[in-house]
Design a protein around this motif. Structure first.
Motif, mmCIF file in Angstrom:
data_model
loop_
_atom_site.group_PDB
_atom_site.id
_atom_site.type_symbol
_atom_site.label_atom_id
_atom_site.label_comp_id
_atom_site.label_asym_id
_atom_site.label_seq_id
_atom_site.Cartn_x
_atom_site.Cartn_y
_atom_site.Cartn_z
ATOM 1 N N CYS A 6 23.197 -0.040 35.179
ATOM 2 C CA CYS A 6 23.514 1.168 34.407
ATOM 3 C C CYS A 6 22.668 2.322 34.934
ATOM 4 O O CYS A 6 21.838 2.141 35.829
ATOM 5 C CB CYS A 6 23.258 0.921 32.922
ATOM 6 S SG CYS A 6 21.507 0.906 32.478
ATOM 7 N N THR A 7 22.807 3.474 34.364
ATOM 8 C CA THR A 7 22.068 4.653 34.851
ATOM 9 C C THR A 7 20.565 4.481 34.695
ATOM 10 O O THR A 7 19.795 4.717 35.613
ATOM 11 C CB THR A 7 22.538 5.910 34.095
ATOM 12 O OG1 THR A 7 23.910 6.130 34.423
ATOM 13 C CG2 THR A 7 21.729 7.125 34.473
ATOM 14 N N GLY A 8 20.130 4.052 33.522
ATOM 15 C CA GLY A 8 18.703 3.829 33.289
ATOM 16 C C GLY A 8 17.859 5.088 33.416
ATOM 17 O O GLY A 8 18.374 6.211 33.504
ATOM 18 N N CYS A 16 18.743 8.371 31.689
ATOM 19 C CA CYS A 16 19.093 7.988 30.329
ATOM 20 C C CYS A 16 17.842 7.729 29.514
ATOM 21 O O CYS A 16 17.065 6.817 29.823
ATOM 22 C CB CYS A 16 19.979 6.749 30.340
ATOM 23 S SG CYS A 16 20.412 6.236 28.673
ATOM 24 N N ARG A 44 17.517 6.421 26.728
ATOM 25 C CA ARG A 44 17.503 5.162 25.984
ATOM 26 C C ARG A 44 16.904 4.019 26.793
ATOM 27 O O ARG A 44 16.634 2.952 26.265
ATOM 28 C CB ARG A 44 18.927 4.756 25.603
ATOM 29 C CG ARG A 44 19.533 5.557 24.485
ATOM 30 C CD ARG A 44 20.948 5.102 24.237
ATOM 31 N NE ARG A 44 21.501 5.722 23.060
ATOM 32 C CZ ARG A 44 21.445 5.186 21.839
ATOM 33 N NH1 ARG A 44 20.880 4.025 21.670
ATOM 34 N NH2 ARG A 44 21.959 5.822 20.815
ATOM 35 N N SER A 45 16.778 4.217 28.075
ATOM 36 C CA SER A 45 16.434 3.096 28.935
ATOM 37 C C SER A 45 14.970 2.703 28.828
ATOM 38 O O SER A 45 14.092 3.546 28.629
ATOM 39 C CB SER A 45 16.750 3.438 30.393
ATOM 40 O OG SER A 45 16.562 2.301 31.201
ATOM 41 N N SER A 48 20.890 -3.830 32.822
ATOM 42 C CA SER A 48 21.033 -2.805 31.782
ATOM 43 C C SER A 48 19.668 -2.389 31.272
ATOM 44 O O SER A 48 18.764 -3.224 31.142
ATOM 45 C CB SER A 48 21.841 -3.336 30.591
ATOM 46 O OG SER A 48 23.127 -3.712 30.987
ATOM 47 N N GLY A 49 19.550 -1.108 30.921
ATOM 48 C CA GLY A 49 18.291 -0.610 30.401
ATOM 49 C C GLY A 49 18.149 -0.755 28.899
ATOM 50 O O GLY A 49 17.060 -0.604 28.355
ATOM 51 N N CYS A 50 19.255 -1.032 28.214
ATOM 52 C CA CYS A 50 19.185 -1.247 26.777
ATOM 53 C C CYS A 50 20.424 -2.036 26.338
ATOM 54 O O CYS A 50 21.309 -2.316 27.151
ATOM 55 C CB CYS A 50 19.065 0.069 26.001
ATOM 56 S SG CYS A 50 20.633 0.932 25.759
ATOM 57 N N ARG A 100 23.039 -1.378 24.903
ATOM 58 C CA ARG A 100 24.391 -0.814 25.052
ATOM 59 C C ARG A 100 25.108 -1.392 26.270
ATOM 60 O O ARG A 100 26.334 -1.385 26.341
ATOM 61 C CB ARG A 100 24.318 0.698 25.177
ATOM 62 C CG ARG A 100 24.032 1.387 23.872
ATOM 63 C CD ARG A 100 24.308 2.864 24.013
ATOM 64 N NE ARG A 100 24.237 3.523 22.720
ATOM 65 C CZ ARG A 100 24.747 4.705 22.469
ATOM 66 N NH1 ARG A 100 25.365 5.370 23.431
ATOM 67 N NH2 ARG A 100 24.648 5.238 21.286
ATOM 68 N N ARG A 101 24.350 -1.763 27.258
ATOM 69 C CA ARG A 101 24.913 -2.411 28.455
ATOM 70 C C ARG A 101 26.050 -1.570 29.064
ATOM 71 O O ARG A 101 27.150 -2.067 29.295
ATOM 72 C CB ARG A 101 25.422 -3.805 28.127
ATOM 73 C CG ARG A 101 24.347 -4.782 27.671
ATOM 74 C CD ARG A 101 24.972 -6.107 27.312
ATOM 75 N NE ARG A 101 23.997 -7.161 27.076
ATOM 76 C CZ ARG A 101 23.426 -7.410 25.909
ATOM 77 N NH1 ARG A 101 23.724 -6.642 24.855
ATOM 78 N NH2 ARG A 101 22.568 -8.396 25.785
ATOM 79 N N CYS A 102 25.782 -0.319 29.310
ATOM 80 C CA CYS A 102 26.819 0.556 29.857
ATOM 81 C C CYS A 102 27.291 0.058 31.220
ATOM 82 O O CYS A 102 26.494 -0.358 32.054
ATOM 83 C CB CYS A 102 26.276 1.974 30.023
ATOM 84 S SG CYS A 102 25.785 2.737 28.494
ATOM 85 N N GLU A 142 25.980 6.697 28.717
ATOM 86 C CA GLU A 142 25.309 6.902 29.983
ATOM 87 C C GLU A 142 25.684 5.743 30.887
ATOM 88 O O GLU A 142 25.499 4.594 30.545
ATOM 89 C CB GLU A 142 23.802 6.880 29.779
ATOM 90 C CG GLU A 142 23.297 8.065 29.024
ATOM 91 C CD GLU A 142 23.380 9.316 29.863
ATOM 92 O OE1 GLU A 142 23.702 9.215 31.045
ATOM 93 O OE2 GLU A 142 23.114 10.396 29.330
ATOM 94 N N THR A 143 26.195 6.035 32.042
ATOM 95 C CA THR A 143 26.551 4.930 32.910
ATOM 96 C C THR A 143 26.709 5.354 34.350
ATOM 97 O O THR A 143 27.215 6.426 34.647
ATOM 98 C CB THR A 143 27.846 4.250 32.445
ATOM 99 O OG1 THR A 143 28.197 3.256 33.385
ATOM 100 C CG2 THR A 143 28.991 5.229 32.303
#
Ligand code: SF4
Length: 406
Positions: free
Chosen positions: A309-311, A315, A317-318, A343-345, A347-349, A402-403
């Protein structure tokens, strides 16, 4: 034969927030802008001009999305008029009024490799033109997706709103929301039928912007009788030489300056696939040069399986810089069959549409490796269905999450 799994309809209150030049998305690291080539060729010079706008960033790149779109992030927020003008000057926004609804994916190798029942490129161009000429269809919303498959099954196996599958010489089926609403008709009649169905959709939702997809309507779309069809099995995604043509994957879906420099040496245009790869006509002989620039040309590369993901820093949230971790992971990625997604959180974008190994917020490289090793002995997928945490549908399409991967 594979069956398309209809995505679950989810309650929501909000209109989609998919970004465009006229509607940038404000993220932790600045504005995000998305450009939709609509399965048409993209000039390499246009890619270079886009990347110029991100030149001051620490790690400038154009993101490739799961709908074959191009995305810039980390731009000034609010987006200055000069940036808008520069982006529009690339020619990648042919219809400012319709930029958010030009969501068309088509078999990327159609007409190039002798597969499929028909070349869907002319049909795609016709549909794009018809869409952009139709004022009412600006109401479709940014998540509504058209999929045009030449019969090989590469794009029709995924979720779509309106689909076309060629079935023989001059024949096709048009599909609404999945394989259980199909109408067989001449290929020449497909675009008018899809436009008519799109009109019916916008009239049925009657301005309700929280209804994004055909399968969310309370009554089926389109005339009766409709039939149910089987769609072809999902084929292997091409990579490397396809006849005299080349298909290259882009690590993490991030098209970097060195990639564009190499592309410019071998071609003047590319076609963006929905799988973070590029089709380059007549470039098979240049594959070694493209690989030397960091593009992926064979299935043995870890980048065919490794995603993130973006992380951080994009992002907020990461818990970590997911891409940096993925880059450290790539050289030591354990062999395996399944895609690996960092994934950074929760949400697993941007998770893959297939089963995958779920590496969630690893605390270190060793932690990530332990997760992957544990998950793979029996190749049991750690399939994760994103949950709704904010009332919006995060299950499909390219939305506000965010992705780097959706
Ligand atoms: S999964 Fe999505 S929201 Fe979570 S850190 Fe990654 S990009 Fe951000």
């Amino acid at each position: 034969m594979c069956r398309v799994t209809a995505p679950t309809s989810r309650p929501r209150q909000a209109a989609d927030a998919c970004p465009g030049v006229g509607r940038p998305f404000s993220a932790a690291d600045g504005s995000i802008v998305r450009l939709r080539p609509a399965s048409r060729p993209v000039r390499v010079q246009a890619l270079a001009e886009l990347l110029e706008l991100a030149a001051g960033q620490a790690d400038p790149a154009i993101q490739l999305t799961s709908r074959g779109a191009l995305q810039l992030r980390g731009l000034p927020d609010p987006l200055p008029p000069g940036h808008r003008d520069a982006i529009r000057a690339t020619g990648l926004v042919p219809s400012p009024t319709h930029e958010l609804v030009r969501n068309l994916v088509a078999s990327p190798l159609s007409g190039l490799d002798g597969r499929g029942h028909a070349d869907v490129r002319p049909v795609t161009d016709l549909l794009d033109a018809a869409l952009c000429a139709d004022v009412e269809l600006t109401r479709l919303g940014g998540r509504f997706l058209f999929a045009l498959d030449d019969g090989r099954g590469d794009v029709i196996c995924d979720s779509f709103d309106l689909g076309l599958l060629t079935t023989g010489a001059g024949r096709c089926v048009v599909l609404a929301g999945g394989p259980n609403r199909a109408w067989e008709l001449p290929l020449a009649a497909a675009v008018p039928r899809m436009i008519a169905l799109a009109h019916e959709f916008v009239q049925r939702i009657a301005g309700d912007e929280s209804t994004w997809h055909v399968d969310e309507l309370t009554e089926p779309l389109g005339p009766e009788p409709a039939t149910e069809i089987n769609v072809p099995s999902r084929p292997e995604r091409p990579l490397g030489a396809v006849g005299e043509h080349a298909v290259v994957a882009v690590p993490l879906g991030l098209l970097r300056p060195e990639h564009i420099v190499a592309l410019a040496r071998v071609t003047d245009r590319v076609r963006v696939t929905p799988w973070r790869s590029l089709v380059i006509e007549d470039a098979a002989a240049a594959l070694p040069e493209l690989e030397a620039a960091g593009l992926v040309t064979h299935g043995g590369s870890p980048w065919t399986r490794l995603h993130a993901c973006t992380g951080l820093p994009g992002c907020a949230r990461s818990a970590l810089d997911t891409r940096s971790l993925a880059r450290r992971l790539a050289p030591v990625l354990p062999a395996g069959r399944l895609p690996v997604h960092v994934s950074g959180c929760e949400r697993r974008c941007g998770t893959p549409s297939t089963a995958y190994v779920d590496v969630l917020a690893p605390t270190s490289l060793d932690d990530a490796l332990a997760t992957i090793t544990l998950a793979q002995p029996d190749t049991t997928p750690r399939r994760v269905v994103p949950s709704i945490r904010d009332g919006r549908d995060h299950s499909r399409g390219e939305g506000k999450r965010e992705t780097a991967w959706t």
